[in-house]
Design a protein around this motif. Structure first.
Motif, short mmCIF file in Angstrom:
data_model
loop_
_atom_site.label_atom_id
_atom_site.label_comp_id
_atom_site.label_asym_id
_atom_site.label_seq_id
_atom_site.Cartn_x
_atom_site.Cartn_y
_atom_site.Cartn_z
N VAL A 219 1.15 -1.21 0.27
CA VAL A 219 -0.03 0.01 0.25
C VAL A 219 0.82 0.98 -0.04
O VAL A 219 0.85 2.07 -1.00
CB VAL A 219 -0.95 0.15 1.09
N ASN A 220 1.98 1.03 0.84
CA ASN A 220 2.46 2.48 1.24
C ASN A 220 3.61 3.10 -0.53
O ASN A 220 3.31 3.99 -1.01
CB ASN A 220 4.27 2.49 1.46
N ALA A 221 3.81 1.52 -1.25
CA ALA A 221 4.70 1.84 -2.82
C ALA A 221 3.38 2.20 -3.69
O ALA A 221 3.42 3.03 -3.97
CB ALA A 221 4.69 0.27 -2.68
N ALA A 248 9.23 -2.59 -4.28
CA ALA A 248 10.13 -2.19 -4.86
C ALA A 248 8.66 -1.41 -5.86
O ALA A 248 8.56 -1.77 -6.39
CB ALA A 248 11.24 -3.03 -6.23
N ASP A 249 9.09 0.51 -5.38
CA ASP A 249 8.36 0.99 -6.46
C ASP A 249 8.87 2.22 -7.37
O ASP A 249 9.96 3.02 -6.70
CB ASP A 249 7.32 1.68 -5.12
N SER A 250 7.89 2.25 -8.43
CA SER A 250 8.66 3.77 -8.89
C SER A 250 8.12 5.06 -8.44
O SER A 250 8.01 6.01 -9.28
CB SER A 250 8.77 3.68 -10.71
N PHE A 267 5.18 8.91 12.51
CA PHE A 267 6.37 9.40 11.59
C PHE A 267 4.92 9.18 10.66
O PHE A 267 5.28 8.00 9.60
CB PHE A 267 7.37 9.27 11.15
N THR A 268 4.81 10.37 10.09
CA THR A 268 3.87 10.16 8.41
C THR A 268 4.43 11.52 7.61
O THR A 268 3.90 12.59 8.05
CB THR A 268 2.35 9.82 8.54
N THR A 269 4.34 11.15 6.03
CA THR A 269 4.16 12.81 5.33
C THR A 269 2.47 12.46 4.80
O THR A 269 2.26 13.30 3.90
CB THR A 269 5.45 12.90 4.43
N LYS A 270 1.62 11.24 4.83
CA LYS A 270 0.13 11.50 4.31
C LYS A 270 -0.65 12.88 5.04
O LYS A 270 -0.39 12.84 5.95
CB LYS A 270 -0.31 10.33 4.56
N PRO A 271 -1.34 12.99 4.18
CA PRO A 271 -2.73 13.83 5.03
C PRO A 271 -3.02 12.55 6.09
O PRO A 271 -3.13 12.10 6.16
CB PRO A 271 -3.01 14.81 3.39
N GLY A 275 -3.02 8.51 6.04
CA GLY A 275 -2.38 7.93 7.06
C GLY A 275 -2.23 8.24 8.43
O GLY A 275 -1.98 8.80 9.16
N THR A 276 -2.10 6.44 8.71
CA THR A 276 -1.31 7.55 10.73
C THR A 276 0.15 6.66 11.28
O THR A 276 0.44 7.25 12.14
CB THR A 276 -2.27 5.80 11.56
N GLY A 277 1.02 6.34 9.97
CA GLY A 277 2.15 6.56 10.40
C GLY A 277 2.73 5.39 11.14
O GLY A 277 3.15 5.65 11.74
N GLY A 279 2.21 2.26 10.04
CA GLY A 279 2.20 0.71 9.28
C GLY A 279 3.79 0.30 9.03
O GLY A 279 3.90 -1.20 9.32
N LEU A 280 5.00 1.10 8.74
CA LEU A 280 5.97 0.36 9.65
C LEU A 280 6.63 0.40 10.63
O LEU A 280 7.48 -0.30 10.74
CB LEU A 280 7.28 1.18 8.63
N SER A 281 6.55 0.92 11.57
CA SER A 281 6.17 0.75 13.17
C SER A 281 5.94 -0.64 13.52
O SER A 281 6.69 -1.23 14.09
CB SER A 281 6.69 1.91 13.80
N1 LIG Z 1 7.44 3.32 -0.87
C1 LIG Z 1 7.48 4.23 -0.21
N2 LIG Z 1 7.60 5.99 -0.89
C2 LIG Z 1 7.64 6.65 -0.37
N3 LIG Z 1 7.67 7.02 0.95
C3 LIG Z 1 7.43 6.25 1.62
C4 LIG Z 1 7.62 4.38 1.88
N4 LIG Z 1 7.22 3.86 2.20
C5 LIG Z 1 7.24 4.94 3.38
N5 LIG Z 1 6.88 5.77 2.91
C6 LIG Z 1 7.08 7.05 3.90
O1 LIG Z 1 7.11 6.46 5.04
C7 LIG Z 1 5.99 7.23 6.01
C8 LIG Z 1 5.42 5.81 6.88
O2 LIG Z 1 4.76 5.41 6.39
P1 LIG Z 1 3.95 4.52 6.90
O3 LIG Z 1 3.67 2.68 6.56
O4 LIG Z 1 4.65 4.13 8.66
O5 LIG Z 1 2.88 5.71 7.69
P2 LIG Z 1 1.67 5.76 6.66
O6 LIG Z 1 1.79 4.73 5.46
O7 LIG Z 1 2.26 7.25 5.91
O8 LIG Z 1 0.01 5.24 7.01
P3 LIG Z 1 -0.49 4.02 7.66
O9 LIG Z 1 0.40 3.05 7.20
O10 LIG Z 1 -0.25 4.16 9.32
O11 LIG Z 1 -1.31 4.01 7.04
C9 LIG Z 1 5.01 7.68 4.88
O12 LIG Z 1 4.21 8.21 5.43
C10 LIG Z 1 5.98 8.02 3.63
O13 LIG Z 1 5.85 9.57 4.06
#
Ligand SMILES: Nc1ncnc2c1ncn2[C@@H]1O[C@H](COP(=O)(O)OP(=O)(O)OP(=O)(O)O)[C@@H](O)[C@H]1O
Ligand SMILES: [Mg+2]
Length: 318
Positions: A219-221, A248-250, A267-271, A275-277, A279-281
């Motif tokens: 989903v992040n990709a 991997a994404d383009s 940590f999120t850069t999404k509006p 995103g809640t930030g 997912g990756l943690s």
């Molecule tokens: N494939 C990617 N390409 C670019 N930025 C990414 C990618 N994966 C993660 N990021 C950056 O890392 C941040 C944190 O990702 P994370 O999955 O933890 O949270 P999120 O996607 O913002 O929200 P959530 O997963 O909780 O819905 C993202 O907001 C984005 O800025």
């Protein structure tokens, strides 16, 4: 409150008599209180972060359970609709055969009142159209049911609530495929998915948790692809006693200053709302639980690669 101040702050007359270094001044006390207060605030914020994180993972788990429960319920009726459909197809083929025989016999009735009634009826119900349309409707419906069945099966595989949450030897390709089907809707309008699967043995894991990791990476990709259309490549392979999965994404890539923070909770850069930030943690926690590693390399404007490496066995045999 007044009482405690009276006890700790001496009267001005006594203050002269006391050694100044032994009794802190009011200013020092205020400083100390402020410091303690800031510390408490910080602790409180960390506590509420941790609580939010726990709630989020609880939420994910219960959504998974709910989905699996619904999938389980749907599975049964879909099962008999599917099997009845097979029978129905056969019955309709038989009926058409019978109809053809009647049509042949109809020529013998030409000119009789029964023949005339048959002819009118055939025109009213548009028999020729029905003969074309019924098989088409049947095959479209069958395709629809097959798709529902697949979605239900994927939901069940994805959450695997029907199996106990135990460490099992599982085929990660299977998990990635069912996760891809689940997130297909999120991806299909933005990216083409290329599967470059290599050799990979079964991995000892908690499959539904690893599926959460794959889901978040995929989903992040997809979210990272801001251009009209992009590519998401899923590669797999193994080396020595480890298996690896790369997503991997383009997409737009990750800015250098953010690279060190993406695994931080919140940590999120999404509006807001996107995103809640977490997912990756959460993914990081799951991979650590599997004694694995999650690495990232990214170039702004080119794309990002996440690589998850997992030991094939949790405790390699001696
Ligand atoms: N494939 C990617 N390409 C670019 N930025 C990414 C990618 N994966 C993660 N990021 C950056 O890392 C941040 C944190 O990702 P994370 O999955 O933890 O949270 P999120 O996607 O913002 O929200 P959530 O997963 O909780 O819905 C993202 O907001 C984005 O800025
Ligand atoms: Mg995410």
């Amino acid at each position: 409150m007044n009482l405690s101040i009276a006890q700790t702050v001496p009267e001005p007359a006594d203050a002269h008599a006391c050694n100044e270094s032994a009794v802190p001044s009011t200013g020092d006390q205020v400083q100390e209180l402020l410091r303690a207060n800031a510390e408490l605030k910080q602790l409180n914020a960390r506590l509420s972060d941790a609580q939010d994180k726990l709630m989020q993972s609880e939420k994910l788990a219960s959504i998974g359970q709910l989905a699996a429960g619904v999938a389980h319920e749907i599975n049964n009726p879909i099962g008999y609709i599917f099997s009845n459909f097979g029978t129905l197809e056969k019955y309709i083929a038989d009926l058409f055969e019978m109809l053809a025989a009647y049509e042949e016999a109809e020529t013998a009735l030409a000119g009789t009142p029964v023949g005339a009634r048959l002819e009118t009826l055939r025109e009213t119900i548009e028999l020729d159209f029905l003969k074309d349309d019924i098989p088409m409707l049947m095959s479209e419906s069958k395709e629809g049911i097959t798709r529902v069945r697949k979605i239900v099966q994927n939901l069940k595989d994805f959450s695997r609530v029907d199996t106990t949450q135990e460490w099992v030897m599982a085929d990660l390709h299977h998990g990635i495929d069912s996760t891809l089907n689940i997130v297909n809707n999120e991806i299909k309008y933005k990216a083409d998915v290329v599967k470059a699967y290599g050799e990979m043995p079964d991995v000892e894991c908690l499959p539904s948790e690893l599926n959460q990791v794959f889901m978040n990476l995929l989903v992040n990709a997809a979210h990272a692809i801001t251009a009209e259309r992009g590519t998401i490549t899923v590669r797999t392979g193994c080396a020595d006693d480890t298996a690896w999965v790369e997503v991997a994404d383009s997409g737009e890539g990750i800015a250098k200053e953010n690279l060190g923070r993406i695994f931080d909770p919140f940590f999120t850069t999404k509006p807001v709302g996107k995103g809640t930030g977490l997912g990756l943690s959460l993914s990081y926690g799951i991979v650590k639980k599997h004694l694995g590693q999650i690495e990232v390399s990214s170039e702004v404007g080119v794309g990002t690669v996440f690589r998850v490496t997992l030991p094939v066995r949790r405790r390699p045999e001696a």
